[in-house]
Design a protein around this motif. Structure first.
Motif, PDB file in Angstrom:
ATOM      1  N   GLU A 238      38.669  32.705  28.480  1.00  0.00           N
ATOM      2  CA  GLU A 238      37.199  32.599  29.052  1.00  0.00           C
ATOM      3  C   GLU A 238      37.355  33.630  30.142  1.00  0.00           C
ATOM      4  OE1 GLU A 238      33.785  30.062  31.620  1.00  0.00           O
ATOM      5  OE2 GLU A 238      35.774  29.350  30.296  1.00  0.00           O
ATOM      6  N   ALA A 239      37.049  35.269  30.117  1.00  0.00           N
ATOM      7  CA  ALA A 239      36.490  35.468  31.390  1.00  0.00           C
ATOM      8  C   ALA A 239      35.704  35.364  32.418  1.00  0.00           C
ATOM      9  CB  ALA A 239      36.605  37.076  30.852  1.00  0.00           C
ATOM     10  N   VAL A 240      35.921  35.249  33.571  1.00  0.00           N
ATOM     11  CA  VAL A 240      35.387  34.962  33.899  1.00  0.00           C
ATOM     12  C   VAL A 240      35.064  36.548  35.109  1.00  0.00           C
ATOM     13  CG1 VAL A 240      34.201  33.054  36.655  1.00  0.00           C
ATOM     14  CG2 VAL A 240      35.243  32.574  34.758  1.00  0.00           C
ATOM     15  N   ARG A 241      34.176  37.011  35.252  1.00  0.00           N
ATOM     16  CA  ARG A 241      34.120  39.001  35.271  1.00  0.00           C
ATOM     17  C   ARG A 241      33.764  38.474  37.177  1.00  0.00           C
ATOM     18  NH1 ARG A 241      30.806  42.315  35.352  1.00  0.00           N
ATOM     19  NH2 ARG A 241      31.519  44.367  36.302  1.00  0.00           N
ATOM     20  N   THR A 242      33.854  38.837  38.600  1.00  0.00           N
ATOM     21  CA  THR A 242      33.432  38.734  40.151  1.00  0.00           C
ATOM     22  C   THR A 242      32.760  40.305  39.607  1.00  0.00           C
ATOM     23  OG1 THR A 242      34.551  37.301  40.572  1.00  0.00           O
ATOM     24  CG2 THR A 242      33.808  38.583  42.017  1.00  0.00           C
TER      25      THR A 242
END
Length: 433
Positions: A238-242
């Protein structure tokens, strides 16, 4: 790695040594029991955290393998001669074994998947009988049927596929559609799998604007965080992109804190890791401060890799942090060689090298001194895999060089010219294994 108050100077190391250093930062994530329906509808690539054994018999009862008539072989001439029997019952899929057709003096009309009467030991397919075929939805009108013994009994025997306790898969196996199906058939409501890794992705640079924003002189779109986030997802995490963080140490520290609060198992940054005056990642890594316990295990490295020489590792509040260079191709190559194996390790997947051997279709030059990772296209040739460069242009900033590439050719540091037909190690750029 043991906690360190201050980083040591960047040391030159091989690609393999740096991959090992990144891998050492992480460990497989905890296990959780996930219902089969969630595994079937969710993202692929979940990995078993424990061995899986059947809980039920498959098939659970003797069932008809064909539409036809359930019979007792003792009622059929052994020489294959025909006999006419009364039709004494009708069975459909879903009927309980005790319903209808208890009289053994005849044949029972039966559909595929229906339980075979206890007294019957064979099913004669309808097309091999005087009936010829059944009409979907039609009533059971035939009163008798003429049929003969067949070479096969067309009965699916209880337990012939799986029995309780039979091994279905082992820890480390990737959950496949087939495993979900077999587990359901074998009476399992859920599977023990590793938690899906959560990876925080951010890029650094005051020159960056959001994709689709107005890029004027001195500003460029933030493509790196999109590139890495997509690669994270392709790796089964899962990517949590800032997004972009300006070249400000306090802003970067705040972004790292936010990533930890968001539950990141791994933080990946791009840019700011070289020796420039605005390289904010390096500035944070080199000046942790004696009163800031957030930063530990700092490891600056000059990797013998082209593109992607400057690299860094650390922990931020205990969470592994991998800092990649900012040029897009450098970031992608570094992700593939270093971050992807770390994600595999978090997920519990096999982290051994996935390289294959291929042969160069055409020659090209290669700068000496470092392992050269070249984006290439591959195809099946008469004598195995053939490889050609995805583009003739070179440069860590040329993102378009990745278009059409399905692998990286790994050219050794001592090779300055790849000749047609030369053997090469090739790392496929596939998704979740």
């Amino acid at each position: 790695m043991a906690p360190t108050a201050r980083p040591t100077p960047a040391a030159s190391r091989s690609v393999d040594a740096h991959r090992d250093a990144v891998r050492a930062l992480v460990a497989p994530l905890p296990a959780e029991d996930v219902p089969l329906d969630e595994l079937a509808a969710g993202e692929p690539g979940r990995v078993l955290a424990g061995d899986v054994r059947a809980a039920a018999t498959v098939p659970p009862f003797d069932a008809a393998a064909m539409d036809g008539y359930a019979v007792r072989l003792a009622d059929l001439p052994p020489d294959g001669g025909e006999v006419t029997l009364p039709v004494v019952g009708d069975r459909r899929a879903g009927d309980s074994p005790g319903r209808r057709g208890r009289n053994a003096d005849g044949a029972v009309r039966i559909m595929t998947g229906a339980p075979v009467p206890a007294w019957a030991d064979a099913v004669v397919p309808v097309e091999r009988t005087s009936t010829g075929r059944f009409v979907a939805g039609g009533p059971a009108t035939e009163r008798e049927v003429t049929l003969a013994r067949q070479p096969r009994d067309h009965v699916r025997r209880a337990g012939e596929d799986v029995r309780p306790g039979d091994p279905l898969a082992v820890a480390g196996d990737v959950v496949t559609p087939a495993l979900v199906s077999v587990a359901a058939s074998a009476g399992l409501p859920a599977l023990p799998v590793r938690r899906r890794p959560r990876v925080a992705v951010l890029s650094t640079g005051s020159e960056l604007v959001a994709a689709g924003g107005v890029a004027h002189a001195g500003r460029i779109p933030d493509s790196n965080s999109l590139l890495v986030a997509a690669a994270v997802r392709a790796a089964g995490a899962e990517a949590v992109r800032t997004g972009a963080v300006p070249d400000d140490a306090d802003a970067l520290r705040a972004a790292l804190d936010a990533a930890v609060r968001a539950g990141a198992d791994l933080v990946v940054t791009t840019g700011g890791v070289s020796a420039g005056a605005s390289d904010v990642v390096r500035a944070v890594l080199e000046s942790p401060g004696p009163d800031d316990p957030r930063l530990t295990d700092v490891d600056l490295a000059a990797v013998d890799l082209r593109p992607g020489r400057p690299q860094a590792l650390a922990r931020w509040r205990g969470v592994p942090w991998v800092a990649l260079p900012g040029n897009p191709v450098s970031a992608f190559v570094s992700f593939t060689l270093f971050v992807r194996p770390a994600i595999d390790a978090l997920a519990g997947r096999d982290t051994t090298s996935r390289t294959v051997r291929g042969r160069a279709l055409a020659g090209f030059s290669s700068p000496p001194g470092r392992l050269h990772a070249v984006p290439v296209r591959t195809a099946a040739g008469a004598d195995g895999l053939v490889v050609e460069r995805a583009t003739s242009r070179t440069g860590g900033h040329l993102t378009s060089a990745l278009l059409g590439a399905d692998a990286l050719a790994l050219v050794p540091a001592d090779v300055t010219k790849v000749e047609p037909g030369d053997a090469l190690d090739v790392l496929p750029l596939d998704g979740v294994r």
